[in-house]
Scaffold this active site. Sequence first.
Site, PDB file in Angstrom:
ATOM      1  CE1 TYR A 195      -3.636   2.615   1.046  1.00 15.80           C
ATOM      2  CE2 TYR A 195      -1.783   3.581   2.230  1.00 15.80           C
ATOM      3  CZ  TYR A 195      -3.055   3.686   1.701  1.00 15.80           C
ATOM      4  OH  TYR A 195      -3.744   4.858   1.817  1.00 15.80           O
ATOM      5  CD  GLU A 232      -6.092   4.980  -0.679  1.00 17.07           C
ATOM      6  OE1 GLU A 232      -7.156   5.082  -1.314  1.00 17.07           O
ATOM      7  OE2 GLU A 232      -6.034   4.771   0.533  1.00 17.07           O
TER       8      GLU A 232
END
Length: 395
Positions: free
Chosen positions: A118, A206
């Site tokens: 991530y 993101e």
Amino acid sequence: MNLHEYQGKDLLASFGVRIQRGLVASNTEQAIQQAKKLQLETNTNFWVVKAQIHAGGRGKGGGVKLAKSIDELKLISNEMLGMYLKTPQTSKEGKLVNQILIAEDVYYSGAEQCSEFYMSVLLNRSTNKNMIMYSTEGGVDIETVAAKTPHLIFYEEVNPNIGLTEFQARKIAFNLNLKQKAFKEMIHFVKSLYDAYINSDASLFEINPVLKTSDSKILAVDAKVTLDNNALFRHKEYQVLRDKREEDPLEVEAAEYGLNFIKLDGNVGCIVNGAGLAMATMDIIKMAGGSPANFLDVGGTADAKRVEKAFRIILKDPEVKAILINIFGGIVRCDRVAQGIIDAYKQIDNINIPLIVRLEGTNANEAKKLIDQSGLKVDSVKLLQEAADKVASII
Ligand code: GDP
Ligand code: MN
């Protein structure tokens, strides 16, 4: 401004960030053409079909599907285009899928051979620094990781005057347990990602997952990109990326008239001048037991035309059960605003919900008199608290 995944990936690629390659399509025929084109370019044998909507959690909702043949791709594309995709991040009605991204399959040797990380880049307002958040535990369950095992998420703060240093990029690759080729690839990935964030004037990136492939390539499989609206004037090339179909239709309409409007999920419509006063009004409505249906700042010049437009927009929301107008007459005179309200009210045929008006400041008494004598079903009150209590008692 939010971008679609395919637009976000194109933006990243233009700064040298490695991405999962893909081509967008808005009908099945085009999807097949794009799949064949992609096969020639990347030698991929499988494709992923990805719904392009402004919401995450698509994988969980059936918006990301693997196709192992053109026939399968055709079936999946047919099914996905035009569907209302429901994910944990959409409303319960879901979002209409107008476009799909046909992407190369990058988990080619099986998911076990890959690692999903991530990574996000954003501004930390409390330290005035940019922040890179990252974790070894990427993938569709990152929310659970954040809630249950927050120590698995790392934070790297970047001083915007200095930029991302070599040391910081290496530290990130090291914390992600990478070695050799993947280590080097990650350093390049992080550096180019940060470069893209700064130079596109983004407010959020993101990337989940950032993938380590079976042959140690590091690439962006997903991209959520938000650009700073206030900087769009210096990026003409990004202005065309706006997809109004993804935005709230009332917000789009309000913006066309220069009204600062944000739709909320309560039932008290608010018309206020000044953003600070609008915030305070929402707070006091909430504290009185009501719930605002919107934030609306009509700005310093709360003239009849703007008030009328504001009325019309608010009345289109079927949830609205009452309207509260709160205007402070500093530069603008209250009696003028009152006349504006009366004119707007008369212009619109059927306002059959209660209207509570609080006007304070220059010529407030004259304004109250005008409204009280107008013969309209409008409650005019003196205090903001009184207005909030009244509106809460009605709804
Ligand atoms: P999101 O669910 O909206 O965040 O969409 P993502 O683009 O992140 O995709 C969700 C999940 O689909 C990923 O976490 C992967 O597990 C899977 N996925 C994405 N791309 C591929 C691919 O090329 N091959 C395979 N087999 N799975 C993929
Ligand atoms: Mn994702």
